[in-house]
Design a protein around this motif. Structure first.
Motif, PDB file in Angstrom:
ATOM      1  N   TYR A  87      63.506  29.225  40.398  1.00 32.49           N
ATOM      2  CA  TYR A  87      62.527  28.260  41.169  1.00 32.49           C
ATOM      3  C   TYR A  87      62.912  29.143  42.389  1.00 32.49           C
ATOM      4  O   TYR A  87      63.589  29.541  42.741  1.00 32.49           O
ATOM      5  N   ILE A  88      61.562  29.092  43.067  1.00 33.71           N
ATOM      6  CA  ILE A  88      61.255  29.677  44.281  1.00 33.71           C
ATOM      7  C   ILE A  88      60.648  28.642  45.478  1.00 33.71           C
ATOM      8  O   ILE A  88      59.719  27.512  44.633  1.00 33.71           O
ATOM      9  N   LYS A  89      61.517  28.634  46.329  1.00 34.93           N
ATOM     10  CA  LYS A  89      61.359  26.753  46.686  1.00 34.93           C
ATOM     11  C   LYS A  89      61.486  26.934  48.621  1.00 34.93           C
ATOM     12  O   LYS A  89      62.041  28.629  48.927  1.00 34.93           O
ATOM     13  N   ARG A  90      61.284  26.908  49.304  1.00 31.90           N
ATOM     14  CA  ARG A  90      61.003  26.972  51.200  1.00 31.90           C
ATOM     15  C   ARG A  90      62.390  26.028  50.968  1.00 31.90           C
ATOM     16  O   ARG A  90      62.556  24.959  50.899  1.00 31.90           O
ATOM     17  N   PHE A 119      68.452  22.498  51.224  1.00 27.15           N
ATOM     18  CA  PHE A 119      68.003  21.445  50.820  1.00 27.15           C
ATOM     19  C   PHE A 119      66.657  21.836  51.226  1.00 27.15           C
ATOM     20  O   PHE A 119      65.837  22.570  52.341  1.00 27.15           O
ATOM     21  N   VAL A 120      65.904  22.470  49.920  1.00 24.81           N
ATOM     22  CA  VAL A 120      64.866  22.926  49.163  1.00 24.81           C
ATOM     23  C   VAL A 120      63.919  22.400  49.282  1.00 24.81           C
ATOM     24  O   VAL A 120      63.905  21.072  48.316  1.00 24.81           O
ATOM     25  N   LEU A 121      62.343  22.656  48.926  1.00 21.41           N
ATOM     26  CA  LEU A 121      61.449  21.358  49.217  1.00 21.41           C
ATOM     27  C   LEU A 121      60.149  22.825  48.497  1.00 21.41           C
ATOM     28  O   LEU A 121      60.163  24.411  49.322  1.00 21.41           O
ATOM     29  N   ILE A 155      62.793  31.003  49.291  1.00 22.87           N
ATOM     30  CA  ILE A 155      64.263  31.838  48.368  1.00 22.87           C
ATOM     31  C   ILE A 155      63.519  31.482  46.162  1.00 22.87           C
ATOM     32  O   ILE A 155      63.717  30.491  46.751  1.00 22.87           O
ATOM     33  N   VAL A 156      65.018  32.375  46.235  1.00 26.36           N
ATOM     34  CA  VAL A 156      64.823  32.165  44.124  1.00 26.36           C
ATOM     35  C   VAL A 156      66.160  31.132  43.936  1.00 26.36           C
ATOM     36  O   VAL A 156      66.987  32.294  45.359  1.00 26.36           O
ATOM     37  N   PHE A 157      66.776  30.791  43.877  1.00 25.45           N
ATOM     38  CA  PHE A 157      67.635  30.180  43.139  1.00 25.45           C
ATOM     39  C   PHE A 157      67.801  30.046  41.473  1.00 25.45           C
ATOM     40  O   PHE A 157      66.805  29.907  40.893  1.00 25.45           O
ATOM     41  N   MET A 208      54.293  26.360  44.555  1.00 27.49           N
ATOM     42  CA  MET A 208      54.417  26.649  45.821  1.00 27.49           C
ATOM     43  C   MET A 208      53.306  27.332  46.435  1.00 27.49           C
ATOM     44  O   MET A 208      52.825  27.763  47.631  1.00 27.49           O
ATOM     45  N   MET A 209      52.182  26.441  45.341  1.00 28.54           N
ATOM     46  CA  MET A 209      50.560  26.650  45.749  1.00 28.54           C
ATOM     47  C   MET A 209      50.413  26.280  47.242  1.00 28.54           C
ATOM     48  O   MET A 209      50.903  25.198  47.619  1.00 28.54           O
ATOM     49  N   PRO A 210      50.048  26.638  48.087  1.00 26.18           N
ATOM     50  CA  PRO A 210      48.975  27.754  48.132  1.00 26.18           C
ATOM     51  C   PRO A 210      50.010  29.504  48.599  1.00 26.18           C
ATOM     52  O   PRO A 210      49.547  30.239  48.523  1.00 26.18           O
ATOM     53  N   THR A 211      50.576  29.548  49.286  1.00 20.17           N
ATOM     54  CA  THR A 211      51.742  30.319  49.128  1.00 20.17           C
ATOM     55  C   THR A 211      51.452  31.798  47.721  1.00 20.17           C
ATOM     56  O   THR A 211      51.679  32.583  48.519  1.00 20.17           O
TER      57      THR A 211
END
Length: 182
Positions: free
Chosen positions: A78-81, A142-144, A67-69, A43-46
């Motif tokens: 995991y944390i993704k957008r 759907f997350v990236l 989100i964390v799932f 998740m860099m640079p966030t």
């Protein structure tokens, strides 16, 4: 009141206060919010690895939320957008995100490329190529990752069930120099 009952009474009032505090913190952590440590560079640079965030368990999930799932194949989170919500079509063409036919800017994506032969940070894809669905089905997301070159996300493990979502990242609390409200 006698001298021996006064210390007992004071002890009991402290005990009740401490137990009440423990119960309140347990309820808050279990149902409202929870601290979490970010692992990895996806998740860099966030977020940097070892950032400490607060996850809200009561937030409504919207597009582009972080989100964390529960990880699909591991005993961790995991944390993704969030990119695609139920009913959305998603595709990537020439490093441009297209959702339901509309192009979106992604200022949060890490655009640094280490390999000079690499032309873009996200390979072209359509949701159907990855998942065999034309649109995100009900009950799924759907997350990236923001660091697309170093992220294991829906391009690799497919759609994630909404039921696996712990919550939305709301605050980065550590390191203090990077304190951020999202």
């Amino acid at each position: 009141m006698t001298e021996t009952t006064k210390p007992k009474s004071e002890f009991m009032s402290w005990l009740v206060a401490i137990l009440f505090g423990i119960v309140v913190s347990f309820v808050c952590r279990e149902f409202l919010f929870s601290p979490l440590v970010v692992k990895g560079a996806s998740m860099m640079p966030t977020y940097e690895s070892k950032d400490v965030i607060i996850v809200s368990k009561i937030s409504e999930i919207d597009r582009f939320d972080q989100i964390v799932f529960e990880a699909p194949y591991e005993e961790e989170y995991y944390i993704k957008r969030v990119i695609g919500l139920p009913g959305d079509s998603v595709e990537m063409q020439e490093d441009t995100l297209i959702i339901n036919g509309e192009k979106f800017e992604e200022p949060y994506v890490n655009r640094e490329i280490d390999n000079p032969l690499q032309k873009r940070v996200t390979q072209n894809f359509t949701l159907e190529e990855i998942t065999s669905y034309q649109t995100v089905p009900e009950g799924y997301l759907f997350v990236l990752g923001d660091n697309r070159l170093r992220s294991s996300d829906s391009r690799h493990f497919g759609l994630i069930p909404v039921d696996s979502v712990l919550g939305e990242s709301k605050i980065r609390i550590y390191p203090l120099a990077n304190f951020t409200l999202f």
